[in-house]
Scaffold this motif. Structure first.
Motif, PDB file in Angstrom:
ATOM      1  N   SER A 104     -39.616 -38.507 -12.123  1.00 31.97           N
ATOM      2  CA  SER A 104     -38.620 -38.900 -11.126  1.00 31.97           C
ATOM      3  C   SER A 104     -38.582 -37.936  -9.946  1.00 31.97           C
ATOM      4  O   SER A 104     -37.683 -38.032  -9.096  1.00 31.97           O
ATOM      5  CB  SER A 104     -37.224 -38.994 -11.761  1.00 31.97           C
ATOM      6  OG  SER A 104     -36.862 -37.758 -12.360  1.00 31.97           O
ATOM      7  N   SER A 105     -39.542 -37.017  -9.885  1.00 32.98           N
ATOM      8  CA  SER A 105     -39.612 -36.092  -8.760  1.00 32.98           C
ATOM      9  C   SER A 105     -40.957 -35.374  -8.798  1.00 32.98           C
ATOM     10  O   SER A 105     -41.679 -35.429  -9.790  1.00 32.98           O
ATOM     11  CB  SER A 105     -38.473 -35.064  -8.811  1.00 32.98           C
ATOM     12  OG  SER A 105     -38.605 -34.243  -9.957  1.00 32.98           O
ATOM     13  N   GLU A 126     -42.601 -48.411 -13.097  1.00 34.16           N
ATOM     14  CA  GLU A 126     -41.258 -48.010 -13.485  1.00 34.16           C
ATOM     15  C   GLU A 126     -41.134 -48.073 -15.007  1.00 34.16           C
ATOM     16  O   GLU A 126     -41.622 -49.012 -15.644  1.00 34.16           O
ATOM     17  CB  GLU A 126     -40.226 -48.903 -12.816  1.00 34.16           C
ATOM     18  CG  GLU A 126     -40.174 -48.721 -11.302  1.00 34.16           C
ATOM     19  CD  GLU A 126     -39.134 -49.598 -10.622  1.00 34.16           C
ATOM     20  OE1 GLU A 126     -38.487 -50.413 -11.320  1.00 34.16           O
ATOM     21  OE2 GLU A 126     -38.978 -49.473  -9.391  1.00 34.16           O
ATOM     22  N   LEU A 175     -49.795 -38.664  -7.445  1.00 34.16           N
ATOM     23  CA  LEU A 175     -48.483 -39.262  -7.239  1.00 34.16           C
ATOM     24  C   LEU A 175     -47.584 -38.247  -6.556  1.00 34.16           C
ATOM     25  O   LEU A 175     -47.371 -37.150  -7.088  1.00 34.16           O
ATOM     26  CB  LEU A 175     -47.868 -39.686  -8.579  1.00 34.16           C
ATOM     27  CG  LEU A 175     -46.380 -40.066  -8.548  1.00 34.16           C
ATOM     28  CD1 LEU A 175     -46.167 -41.339  -7.733  1.00 34.16           C
ATOM     29  CD2 LEU A 175     -45.836 -40.236  -9.968  1.00 34.16           C
ATOM     30  N   TYR A 177     -43.862 -38.259  -5.519  1.00 33.66           N
ATOM     31  CA  TYR A 177     -42.663 -39.100  -5.679  1.00 33.66           C
ATOM     32  C   TYR A 177     -41.824 -39.095  -4.411  1.00 33.66           C
ATOM     33  O   TYR A 177     -41.519 -40.155  -3.850  1.00 33.66           O
ATOM     34  CB  TYR A 177     -41.848 -38.622  -6.873  1.00 33.66           C
ATOM     35  CG  TYR A 177     -40.762 -39.585  -7.286  1.00 33.66           C
ATOM     36  CD1 TYR A 177     -40.959 -40.481  -8.339  1.00 33.66           C
ATOM     37  CD2 TYR A 177     -39.526 -39.618  -6.631  1.00 33.66           C
ATOM     38  CE1 TYR A 177     -39.970 -41.375  -8.720  1.00 33.66           C
ATOM     39  CE2 TYR A 177     -38.538 -40.503  -6.997  1.00 33.66           C
ATOM     40  CZ  TYR A 177     -38.757 -41.385  -8.038  1.00 33.66           C
ATOM     41  OH  TYR A 177     -37.770 -42.273  -8.404  1.00 33.66           O
ATOM     42  N   GLU A 178     -41.423 -37.919  -3.951  1.00 32.31           N
ATOM     43  CA  GLU A 178     -40.580 -37.853  -2.764  1.00 32.31           C
ATOM     44  C   GLU A 178     -41.332 -38.295  -1.513  1.00 32.31           C
ATOM     45  O   GLU A 178     -40.755 -38.912  -0.613  1.00 32.31           O
ATOM     46  CB  GLU A 178     -40.050 -36.426  -2.556  1.00 32.31           C
ATOM     47  CG  GLU A 178     -38.936 -36.025  -3.523  1.00 32.31           C
ATOM     48  CD  GLU A 178     -39.483 -35.503  -4.850  1.00 32.31           C
ATOM     49  OE1 GLU A 178     -38.689 -35.090  -5.698  1.00 32.31           O
ATOM     50  OE2 GLU A 178     -40.727 -35.507  -5.032  1.00 32.31           O
ATOM     51  N   PHE A 200     -40.409 -44.981  -3.904  1.00 32.31           N
ATOM     52  CA  PHE A 200     -40.204 -45.034  -5.346  1.00 32.31           C
ATOM     53  C   PHE A 200     -38.722 -44.953  -5.687  1.00 32.31           C
ATOM     54  O   PHE A 200     -37.949 -44.255  -5.022  1.00 32.31           O
ATOM     55  CB  PHE A 200     -40.944 -43.892  -6.036  1.00 32.31           C
ATOM     56  CG  PHE A 200     -42.436 -43.978  -5.929  1.00 32.31           C
ATOM     57  CD1 PHE A 200     -43.128 -45.047  -6.486  1.00 32.31           C
ATOM     58  CD2 PHE A 200     -43.167 -42.998  -5.265  1.00 32.31           C
ATOM     59  CE1 PHE A 200     -44.501 -45.139  -6.383  1.00 32.31           C
ATOM     60  CE2 PHE A 200     -44.542 -43.071  -5.165  1.00 32.31           C
ATOM     61  CZ  PHE A 200     -45.212 -44.149  -5.721  1.00 32.31           C
ATOM     62  N   GLU A 203     -37.275 -43.865 -12.749  1.00 37.96           N
ATOM     63  CA  GLU A 203     -38.304 -43.106 -13.461  1.00 37.96           C
ATOM     64  C   GLU A 203     -39.611 -43.891 -13.514  1.00 37.96           C
ATOM     65  O   GLU A 203     -39.611 -45.094 -13.758  1.00 37.96           O
ATOM     66  CB  GLU A 203     -37.830 -42.792 -14.878  1.00 37.96           C
ATOM     67  CG  GLU A 203     -36.639 -41.841 -14.935  1.00 37.96           C
ATOM     68  CD  GLU A 203     -36.223 -41.521 -16.347  1.00 37.96           C
ATOM     69  OE1 GLU A 203     -35.837 -40.363 -16.616  1.00 37.96           O
ATOM     70  OE2 GLU A 203     -36.260 -42.438 -17.190  1.00 37.96           O
ATOM     71  N   LEU A 204     -40.718 -43.175 -13.303  1.00 37.65           N
ATOM     72  CA  LEU A 204     -42.048 -43.769 -13.344  1.00 37.65           C
ATOM     73  C   LEU A 204     -42.827 -43.240 -14.538  1.00 37.65           C
ATOM     74  O   LEU A 204     -42.605 -42.113 -14.985  1.00 37.65           O
ATOM     75  CB  LEU A 204     -42.824 -43.435 -12.076  1.00 37.65           C
ATOM     76  CG  LEU A 204     -42.204 -43.812 -10.737  1.00 37.65           C
ATOM     77  CD1 LEU A 204     -43.112 -43.356  -9.607  1.00 37.65           C
ATOM     78  CD2 LEU A 204     -41.940 -45.305 -10.651  1.00 37.65           C
TER      79      LEU A 204
END
Length: 232
Positions: A104-105, A126, A175, A177-178, A200, A203-204
């Motif tokens: 998630s980050s 997700e 990846l 995320y932010e 995004f 949670e991935l």
């Protein structure tokens, strides 16, 4: 057992459907075929290299995990679904498996050995994505795929050809995320081949679809030194 309806036209077909805060960068703005020295990839996002194994609870009955759950092989017959332990997290109709890490980050990089498969998808989804759908066919997953000797980027049932890749033995996935970036990486040159720009949410999980052969994952890696792409 089901095979993805879109795989047969992997790089040619563009299916309809809207996208949620999602765009595929054009060929002119998304590809860097050689390492570039102009600026770093995304300097503002801290690295947090995810280390994961494949999650047996999510694996379709045609997929077997091995090498301590870091690799997956496709079985044509697979297991009788009735003999597979019921779990609401398991994919029921599609040959898909998730990694067991929820992200998630941060910025994460992993690689996948693909030389023993001719039809697969690798990317993220997700964690709460429906188990009745296939990765790449909805607004909850973003993947790079290979079928009929062609690469493509796929999301929300839309495919965009990714050219000049060939069939490497191993590819990288980055990846951010932010930064809202999922990138396919050439591990030999340390350069971005193609990137998808995404906003995004939630949670991935690392996500894998497989319809022949096997894939081997390599996680917890540092991204290639000097990984750069001018247009991001």
């Amino acid at each position: 057992m089901a095979a993805p309806a879109v795989a047969a036209a992997a790089a040619e077909v563009l299916c309809g459907g809207s996208m949620r805060s999602l765009s595929v960068l054009s060929a002119r703005h998304s590809r860097c075929m050689t390492p570039l020295q102009s600026r770093t990839y995304v300097a503002s996002t801290p690295r947090n290299d995810a280390k994961f194994r494949l999650d047996e609870k999510t694996a379709h009955s045609s997929l077997d995990l091995f090498k301590k759950d870091t690799a997956v092989i496709y079985r044509i017959l697979g297991l009788d679904p009735a003999q597979v332990r019921h779990n609401p997290e398991r994919f029921r109709d599609w040959a898909v498996v998730f990694g067991d890490e929820k992200i998630s980050s941060g910025r994460h990089y992993w690689e996948v050995t693909v030389k023993k498969s001719q039809e697969f998808r690798v990317g993220v989804a997700e964690a709460l994505m429906s188990r009745d759908e296939c990765v790449g066919t909805n607004h909850s997953s973003w993947v790079f795929g290979y079928a009929q000797r062609k690469w493509f980027a796929m999301m929300n049932n839309k495919t965009v050809p990714v050219t000049l890749v060939g069939k490497p033995e191993r590819v990288g996935i980055l990846l951010d995320y932010e930064g809202g970036v999922l990138a396919l990486v050439d591990v030999e040159t340390g350069s971005v081949i193609y990137s998808i720009k995404v906003k995004f949410q939630g949670e991935l999980c690392p996500a894998f679809g497989l319809w022949d052969g096997e894939l081997l994952t390599h996680s917890g890696l540092e991204e290639p030194a000097g990984l750069k792409c001018r247009d991001l």
